[in-house]
Design an enzyme around this catalytic site. Structure first.
Site, PDB file in Angstrom:
ATOM      1  N   LYS A 163      41.381  46.232  51.932  1.00  0.00           N
ATOM      2  CA  LYS A 163      41.341  44.761  51.958  1.00  0.00           C
ATOM      3  C   LYS A 163      42.049  44.237  53.213  1.00  0.00           C
ATOM      4  O   LYS A 163      41.572  43.308  53.878  1.00  0.00           O
ATOM      5  CB  LYS A 163      42.033  44.188  50.723  1.00  0.00           C
ATOM      6  CG  LYS A 163      41.261  44.386  49.446  1.00  0.00           C
ATOM      7  CD  LYS A 163      42.079  44.004  48.214  1.00  0.00           C
ATOM      8  CE  LYS A 163      41.270  44.265  46.955  1.00  0.00           C
ATOM      9  NZ  LYS A 163      42.030  44.171  45.726  1.00  0.00           N
ATOM     10  N   GLN A 176      46.924  42.740  42.669  1.00  0.00           N
ATOM     11  CA  GLN A 176      46.214  43.978  42.373  1.00  0.00           C
ATOM     12  C   GLN A 176      46.537  44.474  40.961  1.00  0.00           C
ATOM     13  O   GLN A 176      47.707  44.525  40.572  1.00  0.00           O
ATOM     14  CB  GLN A 176      46.598  45.037  43.426  1.00  0.00           C
ATOM     15  CG  GLN A 176      45.827  46.335  43.323  1.00  0.00           C
ATOM     16  CD  GLN A 176      44.342  46.196  43.594  1.00  0.00           C
ATOM     17  OE1 GLN A 176      43.904  45.330  44.351  1.00  0.00           O
ATOM     18  NE2 GLN A 176      43.543  47.030  42.964  1.00  0.00           N
ATOM     19  N   ASP A 197      39.715  36.412  42.966  1.00  0.00           N
ATOM     20  CA  ASP A 197      39.312  37.516  42.084  1.00  0.00           C
ATOM     21  C   ASP A 197      38.365  37.038  40.983  1.00  0.00           C
ATOM     22  O   ASP A 197      37.675  37.836  40.366  1.00  0.00           O
ATOM     23  CB  ASP A 197      40.566  38.088  41.389  1.00  0.00           C
ATOM     24  CG  ASP A 197      40.897  39.496  41.838  1.00  0.00           C
ATOM     25  OD1 ASP A 197      39.984  40.209  42.299  1.00  0.00           O
ATOM     26  OD2 ASP A 197      42.079  39.878  41.727  1.00  0.00           O
TER      27      ASP A 197
HETATM   28  N1  GUN Z   1      41.807  46.593  40.219  1.00  0.00           N
HETATM   29  C1  GUN Z   1      40.572  47.171  40.210  1.00  0.00           C
HETATM   30  N2  GUN Z   1      39.649  46.291  40.646  1.00  0.00           N
HETATM   31  C2  GUN Z   1      40.305  45.143  40.930  1.00  0.00           C
HETATM   32  C3  GUN Z   1      39.877  43.881  41.415  1.00  0.00           C
HETATM   33  O1  GUN Z   1      38.696  43.617  41.672  1.00  0.00           O
HETATM   34  N3  GUN Z   1      40.865  42.955  41.586  1.00  0.00           N
HETATM   35  C4  GUN Z   1      42.167  43.212  41.293  1.00  0.00           C
HETATM   36  N4  GUN Z   1      43.041  42.243  41.482  1.00  0.00           N
HETATM   37  N5  GUN Z   1      42.587  44.373  40.831  1.00  0.00           N
HETATM   38  C5  GUN Z   1      41.656  45.328  40.653  1.00  0.00           C
END
Ligand code: GUN
Length: 295
Positions: free
Chosen positions: A55, A99, A122
């Site tokens: 990211k 996350q 998200d």
């Molecule tokens: N953990 C696994 N996939 C994701 C996601 O798309 N967003 C977040 N914040 N955590 C994750």
């Protein structure tokens, strides 16, 4: 001889999505806005760390103001909530992503609900989820949104098709099912959502024209679960031990790809499939949020 299956390459679609963002970012820049994304990572889960690095790298490449805040696993819930509140107030930040999974002593739902719904890139906030269910414009969770982009890119017919999802998570299964039953282009499916309490899984999966697998079980779907000519979309990313590789492990999906591929009309590989779409859609949601801030 049946036609050989189309391999749905996430890289091509993710590149197309990112290319499409460039003009929008340039327009934002002309208005003095740089898309700002802040990612909060608590603890040292290896999967989360590599995802967050990706990211960081990709948002940097597109000229975002991006920051990753790395916190120790022992950080208290109150500290995480206070940080989110502070980021909510910062006008230079358009997207906040915490996350998941978080350490057990932190209530994930509480954290998600503290993020301002206008910065919820998200798409996990109840406001975003509610809009999705109602078919209203809002932030769509990145993995399901990425799958829809793949479906669009490869011209996969969805109207009237039977789409079966395995997995009812808030991140993938529930939003995916809700997206695909909407009366809109690239959706309009009959949807079945299967989960751990589904008694005879293959009864449903064998009826799928499009099968989306987010079971979290390595190589769970074999050829006996798939209809001839189905489109198979594998959301799984699992590390399995493999002494023959340098690292001692390799990445497989929730579908037994080698055994299933010949039966499909189209299939996503792992790695190289859906996984590459998630970050692209996060960037897309952040640009959308920055555009909203102009309105
Ligand atoms: N953990 C696994 N996939 C994701 C996601 O798309 N967003 C977040 N914040 N955590 C994750």
């Amino acid at each position: 001889m049946p036609n050989s299956p189309i391999i749905l390459a996430g890289k091509a679609v993710a590149e197309a999505v990112k290319e499409g963002l460039k003009d929008r970012i340039a327009t934002l820049n002309q208005h003095g806005i740089i898309p700002g994304l802040t990612v909060i990572l608590v603890g040292e889960d290896p999967g989360s760390q590599s995802y967050v690095r990706s990211k960081e790298r990709q948002s940097g490449k597109l000229g975002f103001k991006s920051e990753v805040i790395r916190l120790a696993a022992e950080t208290s819930e109150a500290e995480v909530l206070a940080l989110v509140e502070q980021l909510n107030q910062d006008e230079s930040i358009h997207g906040i992503l915490v996350q998941l999974p978080l350490p057990k002593h932190i209530d994930s739902q509480k954290v998600i609900e503290t993020i301002s719904s206008s910065k919820d890139v998200d798409g996990f906030h109840p406001v975003s989820m509610g809009k999705l269910v109602l078919g209203l414009e809002g932030f769509v969770p990145c993995t399901p949104a990425g799958i829809v982009e793949m479906i669009k890119y490869y011209g996969i017919e969805t109207r009237g098709k039977h789409l079966v999802v395995i997995g009812r998570s808030n991140i993938v299964g529930k939003p995916m099912a809700n997206l695909m039953l909407q009366k809109s282009e690239h959706a309009n499916c009959t949807v079945t959502l299967c989960h751990t309490a589904t008694p005879d899984m293959s009864l449903y999966t064998k009826m799928a024209d499009i099968l989306v697998v987010a079971a979290g079980v390595p190589q769970y779907v074999g050829p006996d679960m798939v209809k001839e000519g189905a489109v198979v979309i594998d959301v799984g990313i699992n590390r399995i031990e493999d002494p023959e590789t340098e690292k001692g492990y390799r990445i497989v999906g929730d579908v037994d790809y080698e055994a299933v591929v010949a039966k499909t009309s189209a299939i996503t590989p792992v790695p190289g499939g859906v996984g590459l779409m998630t970050v692209a859609m996060l960037l897309s949601n952040t640009v959308k949020s920055a555009e909203n801030s102009l309105k």
